[in-house]
Design a protein around this motif. Structure first.
Motif, short mmCIF file in Angstrom:
data_model
loop_
_atom_site.label_atom_id
_atom_site.label_comp_id
_atom_site.label_asym_id
_atom_site.label_seq_id
_atom_site.Cartn_x
_atom_site.Cartn_y
_atom_site.Cartn_z
N VAL A 109 0.85 -1.19 0.00
CA VAL A 109 0.00 0.00 0.00
C VAL A 109 0.89 1.24 0.00
N ARG A 110 0.57 2.18 -0.87
CA ARG A 110 1.31 3.44 -0.90
C ARG A 110 0.75 4.36 0.17
N GLU A 111 1.55 4.62 1.19
CA GLU A 111 1.03 5.41 2.31
C GLU A 111 2.07 6.38 2.89
N VAL B 158 16.47 10.54 -5.06
CA VAL B 158 15.08 10.76 -5.50
C VAL B 158 14.66 9.68 -6.50
N ARG B 159 15.50 9.45 -7.51
CA ARG B 159 15.14 8.47 -8.54
C ARG B 159 15.10 7.05 -7.97
N MET B 160 16.03 6.79 -7.06
CA MET B 160 16.08 5.45 -6.45
C MET B 160 14.82 5.21 -5.60
N LEU B 161 14.40 6.23 -4.85
CA LEU B 161 13.19 6.09 -4.03
C LEU B 161 11.99 5.79 -4.92
N ARG C 252 6.28 1.63 -0.94
CA ARG C 252 5.25 2.20 -0.06
C ARG C 252 5.13 3.71 -0.18
N LEU C 253 5.85 4.27 -1.15
CA LEU C 253 5.88 5.73 -1.29
C LEU C 253 4.57 6.26 -1.90
N LEU C 254 3.99 7.23 -1.19
CA LEU C 254 2.78 7.88 -1.70
C LEU C 254 3.14 9.26 -2.26
N ALA D 185 14.89 21.22 -13.61
CA ALA D 185 13.78 21.08 -14.55
C ALA D 185 13.42 19.60 -14.73
N TRP D 186 14.40 18.71 -14.51
CA TRP D 186 14.18 17.26 -14.69
C TRP D 186 13.09 16.71 -13.78
N LEU D 187 12.79 17.46 -12.69
CA LEU D 187 11.75 16.99 -11.76
C LEU D 187 10.40 16.85 -12.46
N GLU D 188 10.19 17.70 -13.46
CA GLU D 188 8.90 17.71 -14.16
C GLU D 188 8.56 16.32 -14.72
N GLU D 189 9.57 15.65 -15.28
CA GLU D 189 9.34 14.36 -15.93
C GLU D 189 8.93 13.28 -14.92
N LEU D 190 9.18 13.56 -13.62
CA LEU D 190 8.86 12.55 -12.60
C LEU D 190 7.42 12.66 -12.12
N LYS D 191 6.75 13.72 -12.57
CA LYS D 191 5.43 14.00 -12.00
C LYS D 191 4.31 13.20 -12.64
N THR D 192 4.64 12.33 -13.60
CA THR D 192 3.59 11.59 -14.29
C THR D 192 3.39 10.18 -13.71
N GLY D 193 4.27 9.78 -12.80
CA GLY D 193 4.20 8.41 -12.26
C GLY D 193 3.18 8.26 -11.15
N PRO D 194 3.14 7.09 -10.51
CA PRO D 194 2.15 6.80 -9.47
C PRO D 194 2.40 7.56 -8.16
#
Ligand code: NAD
Ligand code: 5JK
Length: 410
Positions: free
Chosen positions: A48-50, A67-70, A76-78, A89-98
């Motif tokens: 469960v992601r919590e 950050v990428r490894m987490l 369990r990361l929510l 700016a690379w953070l933007e590309e990470l915002k589409t995941g679960p």
């Protein structure tokens, strides 16, 4: 809770004083990927992601890897909060995941900004720091960021009820010391006189002590804070700025680098992906094994070979077309010391006019010329750490990154 034994504790003395621009791409250029390497620690879709994690300094060299490894290996990361003075700016590309990735532009020296970022987080991984051994920043600024910043993080955890804090310390809290004593494949308990004068190791040592002493403090809600510190040796891998500098220097010198340090002086190095993995694992296991791990320090280690600083760099720069000239140092050590002292003098004289901060100064020369390597299994015993990347993988990934740099010598 104290540390195991009383050896290379880093609770040494500091002699002397007490206590940029926005990044476009990630330091690595977004060229690393942790999925599909090893099965260990892969996300289990049934969990469960919590959990809410905060990574301070999450846009730095190490921070980006954490950050990428987490995101890839903490099932369990929510929500993942990435706190940094300069957001990439690379953070933007990470915002589409679960996982919800929340970018927070903030300054660890500002207590209210830290408290706002920490509120509601289950775990804080505090990697933010001013890594300056070249005299670019003033000692006051180094203390402000590394010591006061860490105090702010601890107080924020206490005030807001966050229970788990992982601090990125450094081998430098132990050594090399100002006496140039060698530390030869030691562990967390190896006796060593940890005496420093330079603001960077002094500030890291103070901050580490604060973090360890905070273990067991009652946080908001009455439960105890659980802290621990990781001490990487010299980190290398995708995004390593000094490797980049050596590479470009070699290109300028016609594909050559000149040996300055004897090949016999071993310098501890660890691959950034393994350091990031150790952070992810320690953060996870701290929640299960608080009694064992709380208040402990762990060197960060992997299977990278024991070599001199320059010979180690050649493991990557060699396959990229550079060669290290001479089997013995070209310049005698006394002359290097003189040049280092001259650089320090020039830095001081020129300070009112410009920033002169070359790689060679008395401190960097002493660090490079003093053997400091670790050989320990404490992290393995306490929380089952095994390096995620073999030496061959770490080497290949780093070579690929150097080769991808503009103007490869090949
Ligand atoms: N690079 C190494 O070889 C090495 C070895 C051992 C330990 N460490 C430790 O690892 C951590 C990360 O180092 P790195 O090499 O990735 O350095 P880095 O400079 O690449 O990353 C540090 C990050 O902290 C951020 N930061 C700096 N001041 C800040 C402030 N006031 N508020 C918020 N964020 C701030 C920076 O913007 C940067 O993104 C540091 O704590 C360092 O002491 C590094
Ligand atoms: C004789 C010279 C020209 C030496 C040039 C190399 C020098 C810039 C390198 C050598 C060792 C390096 C340090 C070492 O790897 C470990 C750390 C710990 C970490 O917490 C911060 C970085 C630091 C100090 C490296 C900085 C660069 C150093 C001194």
């Amino acid at each position: 809770m104290g540390q195991e034994g009383g050896g290379a504790s880093g609770r040494g003395r500091c002699v002397g004083r007490p206590a940029g621009a926005p990044k476009e791409d990630g330091p690595s250029g977004g060229q690393f990927e942790y999925l599909g390497t090893v099965a260990a620690g892969m996300a289990d879709s049934t969990e469960v992601r919590e959990l809410v994690y905060l990574v301070t300094g999450g846009c730095g060299f190490l921070g980006e890897h954490v950050v990428r490894m987490l995101l890839q290996r903490e099932p369990r990361l929510l929500e993942l909060r990435v706190f940094d003075l300069h957001l990439g700016a690379w953070l933007e590309e990470l915002k589409t995941g679960p996982v919800q990735v929340t970018a927070i532009q903030g300054d660890v020296t500002q207590a209210h900004e830290v408290a706002a970022a920490v509120a509601g987080a289950h775990v804080v991984i505090h990697t933010a720091g001013l890594v300056d051994v070249f005299g670019r920043a003033s000692p006051e600024t180094i203390y402000e960021v590394n010591v006061q910043g860490t105090k702010n993080v601890i107080e924020a955890c206490v005030q807001t009820g966050t229970r788990f804090l992982v601090y990125t310390s450094s081998m430098e809290v132990v050594g090399p010391n100002i006496k140039g004593h060698h530390f030869y494949r030691g562990n967390e308990d190896t006796p060593y006189e940890a005496v420093h004068r330079h603001p960077y190791p002094c500030s890291k040592a103070q901050a580490e002590r604060l973090v360890l002493e905070a273990n067991g403090r009652k946080v908001h809600g009455g439960l105890p804070l659980v802290t621990c510190a990781l001490r990487p040796t010299g980190i290398y891998g995708e995004g390593h700025q000094i490797m980049r500098d050596f590479y470009h220097q070699g290109l300028r010198l016609g594909g050559r680098l000149f040996r300055t340090i004897p090949a016999s002086v071993e310098h501890g190095r660890v691959y950034v992906g393994n350091v990031a993995w150790m952070h992810v694992l320690v953060a996870r296991e701290l929640q299960q094994r608080a009694a064992l791990m709380g208040g402990q320090v762990y060197f960060c280690y992997d299977q990278s070979p024991y070599k001199s600083y320059e010979d180690f760099n050649m493991e990557f720069l060699g396959p990229c077309g550079l060669r290290l000239v001479e089997t013995r140092p070209l310049v005698p050590y006394w002359l290097l010391m003189l040049l280092a002292a001259l650089n320090a003098l020039l830095q001081w004289l020129l300070r009112p006019l410009l920033l002169y901060a070359p790689l060679l100064n008395p401190y960097t020369l002493a660090v490079a010329n003093t053997a400091f390597t670790v050989n320990t299994d404490k992290a393995q015993r306490h929380f089952g750490y095994e390096p995620l990347f073999s030496w061959e993988d770490s080497r290949t990934r780093t070579i690929r990154w150097v080769q991808a740099m503009e103007g490869s010598a090949r």
